[in-house]
Design an enzyme around this catalytic site. Structure first.
Site, PDB file in Angstrom:
ATOM      1  N   HIS A   1       0.876  -1.191   0.000  1.00 51.05           N
ATOM      2  CA  HIS A   1       0.000   0.000   0.000  1.00 51.05           C
ATOM      3  C   HIS A   1       0.906   1.232   0.000  1.00 51.05           C
ATOM      4  CE1 HIS A   1      -3.465   2.415   0.580  1.00 51.05           C
ATOM      5  NE2 HIS A   1      -3.721   2.210   1.867  1.00 51.05           N
TER       6      HIS A   1
ATOM      7  N   HIS B   1      -2.620  -2.353  -9.665  1.00 52.17           N
ATOM      8  CA  HIS B   1      -3.567  -1.749  -8.732  1.00 52.17           C
ATOM      9  C   HIS B   1      -4.821  -2.598  -8.696  1.00 52.17           C
ATOM     10  CE1 HIS B   1      -6.011   1.292  -6.738  1.00 52.17           C
ATOM     11  NE2 HIS B   1      -4.866   1.834  -6.386  1.00 52.17           N
TER      12      HIS B   1
ATOM     13  N   ASP C   1       2.582   5.463  -6.910  1.00 53.45           N
ATOM     14  CA  ASP C   1       3.852   5.361  -6.182  1.00 53.45           C
ATOM     15  C   ASP C   1       5.071   5.194  -7.074  1.00 53.45           C
ATOM     16  OD1 ASP C   1       2.950   5.698  -3.604  1.00 53.45           O
ATOM     17  OD2 ASP C   1       2.240   3.631  -3.498  1.00 53.45           O
TER      18      ASP C   1
END
Ligand code: ACO
Length: 423
Positions: A268, A307, A363
């Protein structure tokens, strides 16, 4: 027969059942009536990781993962990123509308009044080991806020709830920067309330002996934008933790500590840190083929890719990638950028990633920007937490006001032994 229903035939009994369909879902409890006998508990769904289960109705964030669309309260993330500020977006997420100029000023001064933390927080931060991970420090100190504000347990009063929301949003940058300065062995720097929310955070992070820290406007804007992009993302792991823990009617600081704990994990919010470690490990373009072979054989993951919801390019990753040039003009180009770009290009053409619809997520590039700003790798998820706090709190309040919500308590399929006896 009504159109919006689902007819289920149980082949074990031959019986048929009709379940209403609403907003593309059936109610899991409607399955309970499907039984093979009177003492049968009734049918349940089995969904580890909630891959196909809606746990709430929400009006905060909309994602279309197939099309790569993200909206906060109906506004496209691209427009908010270009034209808004983090505090205005926070107001939007919490209240449903963007603030007028005067509302924004009032909101800002409300936040500014709560940026300080009790001196005792500083003292117990001192007791962490010198190399304690700042995310561990953050989650402990946010949890500890519940002991400083026992009034936060009163969840029924909207004014009191608002006070806790303001407190936490205001104190997150202070706690985050204290965690960093502890890690660096530097004295804590107090808030400068003449600066913007993000400018003040940069000041608390990097101020040395100068009377006032001079905030670089490009870096301030870039970080503010990163906070906007991280502010909410519907029912992700940490938001689910926030809602789930708070469903027992605990105070928001304790629930936010649980959300931070969820965000800490490498799958995460810890992914941005993991991306940098991965790029360091790959080292140079020559290392890519070996690394890719390990990924494809299941021995490694391409961090910052994939994702649960996006099966297309994460719109946040695109915005960050575009913004990175402006940051690198100030900080100098991050030498890892070329490696990341090449890795992305190779992955997007590779059958393994194409077939599984794996694209860069938020990210993949954010860490490169943080690193160029002089922020150490283990602070990356702390920065994520500052932005996401707004989403956690908006979702928390929405949950409290939703009369359908109950204490989160999933079912299980028991696979162990039963009715054993000691001789
Ligand atoms: N690298 C290599 N393979 C991957 C990756 C990846 N990054 N992500 C998914 N896969 C593969 C899986 O091995 C699986 O393959 P299989 O069908 O052959 O078994 C398939 O793609 C589906 O993956 P799941 O793990 O089932 O997808 P899930 O929705 O459960 O996981 C997750 C999503 C956790 C984000 C995953 O893509 C991942 O681990 N990515 C890397 C970590 C990361 O970047 N996390 C940040 C997410 S964004 C955020 O939280 C802010």
């Amino acid at each position: 027969m009504a159109k919006d229903t689902l007819t289920i035939t149980d082949n074990r009994t031959g019986k048929s059942y009709e379940c209403p369909i609403q907003s593309g879902t059936i109610r899991a409890m409607d399955l309970r009536q499907i039984r093979t006998s009177d003492d049968d508990f009734g049918l349940m769904t089995y969904d580890p990781g909630f891959t196909n289960t809606a746990s709430c109705q929400s009006q905060i964030t909309f994602i279309d993962g197939e099309k790569g669309i993200l909206q906060y309260r109906g506004y496209p993330i691209e427009e908010l990123a270009e034209k808004s500020t983090f505090l205005a977006v926070a107001y939007l997420l919490l209240d449903g509308e963007l603030p007028s100029e005067s509302e924004l000023e009032e909101w800002r001064s409300e936040i500014v009044q709560h940026t300080m933390v009790h001196e005792n927080i500083k003292h117990f931060m001192d007791e962490f080991h010198h190399d304690a991970h700042p995310m561990g420090i953050l989650l402990s100190t946010v949890g500890a806020l519940s002991t400083f504000y026992p009034d936060a347990r009163d969840l029924s009063d909207p004014v009191n709830r608002r006070l806790q929301i303001v407190r936490l949003i205001a104190k997150m940058p202070t706690l985050a920067s204290f965690a960093y300065r502890h890690r660096m062995g530097m004295p804590y720097s107090y808030p400068d309330n003449s600066l913007s929310y993000t400018g003040n955070f940069l000041s608390m992070m990097f101020k040395m002996a100068e009377p006032q820290y001079e905030v670089n406007p490009v870096l301030e804007q870039a970080l503010d934008l990163l906070f906007i992009l991280h502010a909410d993302h519907e029912q992700n792991c940490s938001t689910n933790a926030m809602r789930s823990v708070a469903s027992s009617k605990t105070d928001p600081f304790s629930a936010a500590a649980a959300a931070i704990a969820a965000l800490y994990g490498p799958l995460h919010g810890g992914a941005n840190e993991a991306v940098l470690r991965m790029l360091t490990e790959i080292g140079s373009p020559a290392g890519i083929p070996d690394f890719m072979a390990r990924v494809k054989s299941g021995k490694a993951r391409l961090m910052g890719f994939g994702h649960r919801v996006y099966k297309n390019y994460d719109p946040r990753a695109r915005i960050i990638k575009e913004m990175s040039d402006r940051v690198f003009e100030v900080t100098g180009r991050n030498p890892m950028l070329d490696l990341a770009l090449e890795l992305e290009e190779i992955a997007l053409k590779d059958d393994y990633f194409v077939k599984r619809k794996l694209y860069p997520n938020v990210d993949f590039y954010s860490g490169l920007i943080y690193q160029s700003m002089g922020i150490p790798v283990d602070m990356f998820s702390v920065l994520f937490a500052i932005g996401r706090t707004v989403g956690w709190l908006a979702q928390w309040e929405e949950m409290l006001l939703d009369s359908e919500q109950k204490i989160a308590r999933p079912r299980q399929i028991y696979t162990g032994q039963q009715f054993r006896h000691l001789d």
